[in-house]
Design an enzyme around this catalytic site. Structure first.
Site, PDB file in Angstrom:
ATOM      1  CG  ASP A   1      37.711  20.866  65.077  1.00 55.41           C
ATOM      2  OD1 ASP A   1      37.668  21.376  64.397  1.00 55.41           O
ATOM      3  OD2 ASP A   1      37.854  20.350  66.059  1.00 55.41           O
TER       4      ASP A   1
ATOM      5  CG  ASP B   1      37.597  18.553  60.058  1.00 60.42           C
ATOM      6  OD1 ASP B   1      37.634  18.394  60.752  1.00 60.42           O
ATOM      7  OD2 ASP B   1      37.215  18.476  58.836  1.00 60.42           O
TER       8      ASP B   1
ATOM      9  CD  GLU C   1      42.451  17.117  60.329  1.00 58.79           C
ATOM     10  OE1 GLU C   1      42.363  15.683  60.745  1.00 58.79           O
ATOM     11  OE2 GLU C   1      41.978  17.416  59.722  1.00 58.79           O
TER      12      GLU C   1
ATOM     13  CG  HIS D   1      38.671  13.528  66.910  1.00 58.21           C
ATOM     14  ND1 HIS D   1      40.051  14.683  66.782  1.00 58.21           N
ATOM     15  CD2 HIS D   1      38.055  13.601  66.069  1.00 58.21           C
ATOM     16  CE1 HIS D   1      39.832  15.167  65.133  1.00 58.21           C
ATOM     17  NE2 HIS D   1      38.397  14.476  65.327  1.00 58.21           N
ATOM     18  CG  ASP D   2      40.017  11.505  63.223  1.00 60.28           C
ATOM     19  OD1 ASP D   2      38.932  11.882  63.374  1.00 60.28           O
ATOM     20  OD2 ASP D   2      40.307  12.803  62.755  1.00 60.28           O
TER      21      ASP D   2
HETATM   22  O1  TEU Z   1      40.088  13.814  59.543  1.00 56.52           O
HETATM   23  C1  TEU Z   1      40.117  14.038  58.616  1.00 56.52           C
HETATM   24  C2  TEU Z   1      40.707  12.739  57.981  1.00 56.52           C
HETATM   25  O2  TEU Z   1      40.637  13.159  57.173  1.00 56.52           O
HETATM   26  C3  TEU Z   1      40.891  11.649  58.900  1.00 56.52           C
HETATM   27  O3  TEU Z   1      41.833  12.202  59.793  1.00 56.52           O
HETATM   28  C4  TEU Z   1      40.746  10.891  58.876  1.00 56.52           C
HETATM   29  O4  TEU Z   1      39.118  11.288  59.892  1.00 56.52           O
HETATM   30  C5  TEU Z   1      40.994   9.589  59.703  1.00 56.52           C
HETATM   31  O5  TEU Z   1      42.429   9.363  59.079  1.00 56.52           O
HETATM   32  C6  TEU Z   1      40.708   8.255  59.496  1.00 56.52           C
HETATM   33  O6  TEU Z   1      41.087   7.368  59.548  1.00 56.52           O
HETATM   34  C7  TEU Z   1      38.693  14.891  59.806  1.00 56.52           C
HETATM   35  C8  TEU Z   1      38.394  14.934  61.914  1.00 56.52           C
HETATM   36  O7  TEU Z   1      39.450  14.923  62.939  1.00 56.52           O
HETATM   37  C9  TEU Z   1      37.312  13.668  61.614  1.00 56.52           C
HETATM   38  O8  TEU Z   1      36.895  13.762  62.947  1.00 56.52           O
HETATM   39  C10 TEU Z   1      35.988  13.453  60.782  1.00 56.52           C
HETATM   40  O9  TEU Z   1      35.697  13.159  60.918  1.00 56.52           O
HETATM   41  C11 TEU Z   1      36.794  14.029  58.914  1.00 56.52           C
HETATM   42  O10 TEU Z   1      37.467  15.280  59.305  1.00 56.52           O
HETATM   43  C12 TEU Z   1      35.584  15.163  58.353  1.00 56.52           C
HETATM   44  O11 TEU Z   1      35.045  15.646  58.899  1.00 56.52           O
END
Ligand code: TEU
Ligand code: CA
Length: 543
Positions: free
Chosen positions: A101, A197, A239, A313-314
């Site tokens: 990542d 990310d 992403e 994971h989100d």
């Molecule tokens: O996530 C980016 C993001 O905007 C979303 O997936 C967000 O975490 C979610 O919608 C909130 O409800 C990435 C990562 O996957 C996430 O774990 C991190 O917190 C975020 O970036 C910041 O690095």
């Protein structure tokens, strides 16, 4: 490389590991690299080709590793650089690949760059970050203003996520070069690519409030690609939460795409009220979901490449969110048959392959900063505790972050000590050991599905044709190439659904979550039924 490059990621099955919660090898309650190494045969046996590892770099863990304080070090809670090298080697020895990542929209506020930057306005690192005398109206994704005042140098710095995640200033060429150096260092360690990310944010222009897909996005993606990926046999998946389907298709199209794939978010935003964000719940309308997938499949057919995912994971567990836990086995299999029957690269998020479910914790059991923030914010807005908890139960990121349920031993076999976040209490009933031994389990079903995907080219290259687009509870589509045809049937209903499929009579059922139902003038599908039907030149399947 150029022309002869084998696009191995197109047929690969990718498995996301969230290291904190996968497997703990040293009984401190936190998952780690040696834990992952001990489970490689589990992944190989499932039919996994590529592992995507969520961040394991040095981090204060404000956002569970998405806040990096040293890109070239492994955080001690996960192990050492030697463990990482061992993981890379052993993954390769198993015939699998591994991607990491990459979090380069922001760093931790404990990264030396930020520490130097905030020393003074004249610091040589000042311009690595984004500063202003006054904040503007942009909000942080995690709630509150995206600007925090920094007392030492007397300016506000910009952070789209937590205040411990200052955004990097990609408009600074020196910063970009530092990042390319880091990426190339990791690629030289033998990893096979990256998940990038929130990479849709790097082209932002904060002044004009253009964030996702900003004015410099294509320029920087191109430069990144040229400096790091173009001459290597590696894959990239970006992403891009704010990107449209059209733009995702453009970015992944052509012989030398900017990124091999994109995680695009339209399909997982359909259960929220438009423009009110993820906590404003809305019941999923299946016809909308069908519309979105239809668009994705059509736009990226021959032009771009899709990533197929429902959870990460989100995101909440798919079965609790889009299925029905009263039909846990049926609806887990149904959802992923619907998804993996499409064109694109399948992603499995850890635990989905054994039908793990979401959680209904008390507020003090949650660990995710986003969840804890929103509880505070909504409480101040005078929403009742129960109302807030309803959204949190449904949408909290911790739904998918509880420890992997390996068996029915204490702490689900994840650790010998109390884990950093509570185990889902249903682990006695739902765990890998039990699921794998069950001929009717999700794991063996996924395994069979992956084998089928690799046996019939139509999964990779067939076109997509949505059937009966207005049906409120059946999701049926066709895939076709010159020689083969598939019909994928999935029911989102807890009732028997009847439909005329006489045009498909005679197609052979190659996988189903229940007893196969024949396609006829009056096919009657039981609750959460799913199946794939096949017709082709391969006589062994047709007879
Ligand atoms: O996530 C980016 C993001 O905007 C979303 O997936 C967000 O975490 C979610 O919608 C909130 O409800 C990435 C990562 O996957 C996430 O774990 C991190 O917190 C975020 O970036 C910041 O690095
Ligand atoms: Ca550990």
């Amino acid at each position: 490389m150029g022309k002869n490059k084998v696009e191995w990621w197109k047929t690969a099955i990718i498995y996301q590991i969230y290291p904190l919660s996968f497997m703990d090898s040293n009984s401190d309650g936190i998952g780690d690299l040696q834990g992952i190494i001990s489970k490689l045969s589990y992944l190989k046996n499932l039919g996994i080709d590529v592992i995507w590892l969520s961040p394991v770099y040095q981090s204060p863990m404000d956002d569970n590793g998405y806040d990096i304080s040293d890109y070239l070090k492994i955080d001690p809670i996960f192990g050492t650089m030697k463990d990482m090298q061992e993981l890379i080697k052993q993954t390769h020895d198993f015939g699998m690949k591994i991607i990491m990542d990459l979090v380069v929209n922001h760093t931790s506020d404990e990264h030396p760059w930020f520490k130097f930057a905030k020393e003074s306005k004249n610091s040589p690192y000042r311009d690595f970050y984004i500063w202003n005398d006054q904040p503007n109206e942009i909000d942080s994704v995690f709630g509150g203003s995206a600007w925090t005042y920094e007392g030492q140098s007397e300016q506000y710095y910009f952070h789209l996520f937590s205040h411990k995640q200052p955004d990097l200033n990609w408009q600074n060429k020196k910063l970009r070069e530092e990042i390319y150096r880091i990426i190339n260092w990791w690629l030289d360690q033998g990893i096979d690519g990256f998940r990038l990310d929130v990479i849709d944010l790097i082209g932002k222009d904060v002044k004009s409030k253009m964030l996702s897909d900003g004015p410099f996005l294509i320029e920087y993606l191109n430069e990144l690609n040229q400096n790091c990926f173009a001459n290597r046999d590696v894959m990239t998946v970006g992403e891009m939460p704010g990107l449209s389907i059209e733009r995702a298709a453009e970015i992944t199209a052509g012989e030398h795409p900017l990124l091999n794939m994109v995680f695009q978010f339209t399909h997982i935003s359909l259960d929220e009220m438009p423009n009110l964000g993820k906590w404003a719940l809305k019941k999923l309308d299946l016809t909308e979901l069908k519309q979105v997938f239809n668009k994705m499949q059509h736009l990226m057919y021959r032009n771009g490449w899709n990533s197929l995912f429902l959870a990460n994971h989100d995101q909440p567990r798919a079965v609790s969110r889009f299925g029905d836990i009263n039909y846990r086995l049926e609806s887990s299999k149904m959802l992923y048959t619907m998804l993996y029957g499409m064109q694109g690269t399948p992603y499995v998020y850890q635990g989905e392959e054994i039908g793990m479910t979401g959680i209904d914790f008390e507020i003090n059991q949650y660990r995710d900063l986003e969840t804890l923030n929103i509880y505070e914010i909504l409480s101040k807005k005078k929403l009742s505790h129960d109302e807030i908890m309803k959204s949190i139960h449904m949408k909290s990121r911790d739904n998918s972050r509880t420890p992997f349920q390996w068996d029915d031993q204490p702490y689900a076999g994840f650790s010998k000590s109390k884990p950093w976040i509570d185990v889902n209490l249903n682990y006695i009933e739902i765990n890998a050991k039990k699921d794998i031994e069950d001929p009717n389990g999700v794991y063996l079903y996924f395994k069979k599905l992956f084998k089928l995907r690799k046996s019939f080219p139509v999964f990779e290259n067939g076109n997509f044709n949505l059937i009966d687009r207005n049906h409120p509870s059946l999701f049926i589509y066709e895939r076709k190439n010159e020689k083969e045809k598939l019909l994928i049937v999935s029911s989102f209903s807890n009732l028997v659904e009847r439909i005329d499929l006489s045009n498909y009579r005679g197609m052979k059922c190659i996988i189903s979550n229940q007893e196969c139902i024949e396609l006829s003038k009056d096919s009657q599908f039981p609750p959460f039924y799913t199946a794939i039907y096949y017709k082709g030149s391969d006589s062994s399947v047709n007879d």
